[in-house]
Structures are given as structure tokens and as C-alpha cells.
Design a protein around this motif. Structure first.
Motif, PDB file in Angstrom:
ATOM      1  N   VAL A  77      47.277  -0.769 -14.870  1.00 51.51           N
ATOM      2  CA  VAL A  77      46.981   0.402 -15.711  1.00 51.51           C
ATOM      3  C   VAL A  77      48.067   0.587 -16.771  1.00 51.51           C
ATOM      4  O   VAL A  77      47.801   1.068 -17.865  1.00 51.51           O
ATOM      5  N   PHE A  78      49.308   0.166 -16.457  1.00 56.00           N
ATOM      6  CA  PHE A  78      50.421   0.358 -17.378  1.00 56.00           C
ATOM      7  C   PHE A  78      50.636  -0.813 -18.338  1.00 56.00           C
ATOM      8  O   PHE A  78      51.467  -0.720 -19.238  1.00 56.00           O
ATOM      9  N   THR A  79      49.880  -1.906 -18.154  1.00 57.15           N
ATOM     10  CA  THR A  79      50.085  -3.075 -19.009  1.00 57.15           C
ATOM     11  C   THR A  79      48.806  -3.615 -19.636  1.00 57.15           C
ATOM     12  O   THR A  79      48.867  -4.380 -20.592  1.00 57.15           O
ATOM     13  N   ASP A  80      47.654  -3.220 -19.127  1.00 54.23           N
ATOM     14  CA  ASP A  80      46.380  -3.757 -19.599  1.00 54.23           C
ATOM     15  C   ASP A  80      45.490  -2.601 -20.054  1.00 54.23           C
ATOM     16  O   ASP A  80      45.137  -1.740 -19.252  1.00 54.23           O
ATOM     17  N   GLU A  81      45.113  -2.627 -21.334  1.00 52.89           N
ATOM     18  CA  GLU A  81      44.321  -1.520 -21.883  1.00 52.89           C
ATOM     19  C   GLU A  81      42.958  -1.389 -21.213  1.00 52.89           C
ATOM     20  O   GLU A  81      42.467  -0.274 -21.024  1.00 52.89           O
ATOM     21  N   ARG A  82      42.360  -2.511 -20.814  1.00 49.30           N
ATOM     22  CA  ARG A  82      41.058  -2.431 -20.130  1.00 49.30           C
ATOM     23  C   ARG A  82      41.204  -1.779 -18.754  1.00 49.30           C
ATOM     24  O   ARG A  82      40.372  -0.970 -18.351  1.00 49.30           O
ATOM     25  N   ALA A  83      42.264  -2.126 -18.042  1.00 49.72           N
ATOM     26  CA  ALA A  83      42.505  -1.500 -16.732  1.00 49.72           C
ATOM     27  C   ALA A  83      42.784  -0.015 -16.900  1.00 49.72           C
ATOM     28  O   ALA A  83      42.323   0.808 -16.101  1.00 49.72           O
ATOM     29  N   ALA A  84      43.505   0.344 -17.955  1.00 52.52           N
ATOM     30  CA  ALA A  84      43.796   1.758 -18.216  1.00 52.52           C
ATOM     31  C   ALA A  84      42.498   2.515 -18.507  1.00 52.52           C
ATOM     32  O   ALA A  84      42.266   3.611 -17.969  1.00 52.52           O
TER      33      ALA A  84
END
Length: 152
Positions: free
Chosen positions: A37-44
Motif C-alpha cells: 500500500v505504501f509503494t504500489d499505487e494499485r495496491a493503495a
């Protein structure tokens, strides 16, 4: 040299910073954060965030965003070779995201001594606000200043 309690209430210059996604990713990796969530915009986005969220301790770094981040200490007569990081505390009111422009407004809220003056403690509280003035977080840090000439 002992700290002068007269500095209590001193407001330090505010620091404004726009959060950059690359910088947030770098910080997350530097602290060993493994949540994507803190490094991947899709996961965020999948987790319901509008952009990359700032890692939990990132706001502490805002105060380091100036040409001489410790100049205020030197201005108080503190020998930078004699300081220790004592404590750090965060109260979050909202999440900071990549693209947000934030202002950190620090002030000195307490000065006290221990061990017969051998250790001075300098407490700084910082309000972090968004560009619209809404409060994002309250930060508190304690620096310890060693005074080798003091009797214990």
C-alpha cells in the motif's frame, strides 16, 4: 551549557512540503515497510486510498526539509555533538497522501533537566496541517542534550 527555560513557547519557522510519491516509496523502503500500500499505487487504490499514503513516521521528516534543519538548535547554543534523539510521538487526525501540500509548524513546549543538570530535555511539538489549514497530525519529539560539565 544548560538550556534556558525561557525558550519555552518559542515558535520555530514553519516548513511547507508537497509529498512526492517517489519520495514516499523511498522512505517506505528505507524503514523496511513491506506493505505494498505504501509503494504500489494499485495496491493503495485497492485498499481505498486516493493515492500513495505517507508511511506512519514520514511526517517527522518534514522538519528536516530546510537548508539547515538543526540551525534552530545552534541558535539556542546547543552543541550538536551533544544531542541524542530521546522520544518521538505521533497523533494522526487524517492520512497524508502523495500530492498533498503540508505545513509543519513547530514550537518548543518544555525544557527540563535531570541528573543534576547533566541532561537537558527539549520538547518540541509540531502541528502538521494541509494547505486548507485542516489539522493532519500532532507530532512531539524530545531531544536530550548532554552537559558534560554539570555535576551529577
Amino acid at each position: 551549557m544548560a538550556l534556558d527555560p525561557g525558550v519555552i513557547g518559542t515558535e520555530l519557522p514553519p516548513i511547507t512540503m508537497t509529498l512526492d510519491a517517489g519520495r514516499l516509496r523511498f522512505f517506505a523502503k528505507a524503514i523496511g515497510e513491506t506493505n505494498p500500500v505504501f509503494t504500489d499505487e494499485r495496491a493503495a487504490a485497492a485498499a481505498g486510498h486516493r493515492a500513495l499514503p505517507a508511511p506512519p513516521t514520514f511526517l517527522f521528516a518534514i522538519e528536516l526539509e530546510q537548508p539547515d534543519p538543526f540551525g534552530w538548535l545552534a541558535g539556542l547554543g546547543v552543541d550538536l555533538r551533544r544531542i541524542l534523539h530521546g522520544e518521538q510521538h505521533f497523533i494522526y487526525h487524517a492520512t497524508a497522501y502523495a500530492g498533498d501540500t503540508l505545513t509543519a509548524s513547530p514550537r518548543i513546549t518544555d525544557v527540563y533537566s535531570k541528573k543534576g543538570g547533566a541532561l537537558d530535555f527539549l520538547v518540541r511539538q509540531t502541528a502538521v496541517t494541509r494547505i486548507d489549514g485542516s489539522l493532519l497530525a500532532d507530532l512531539r519529539s524530545v531531544l536530550v542534550v548532554r552537559n558534560p560539565g554539570a555535576s551529577q
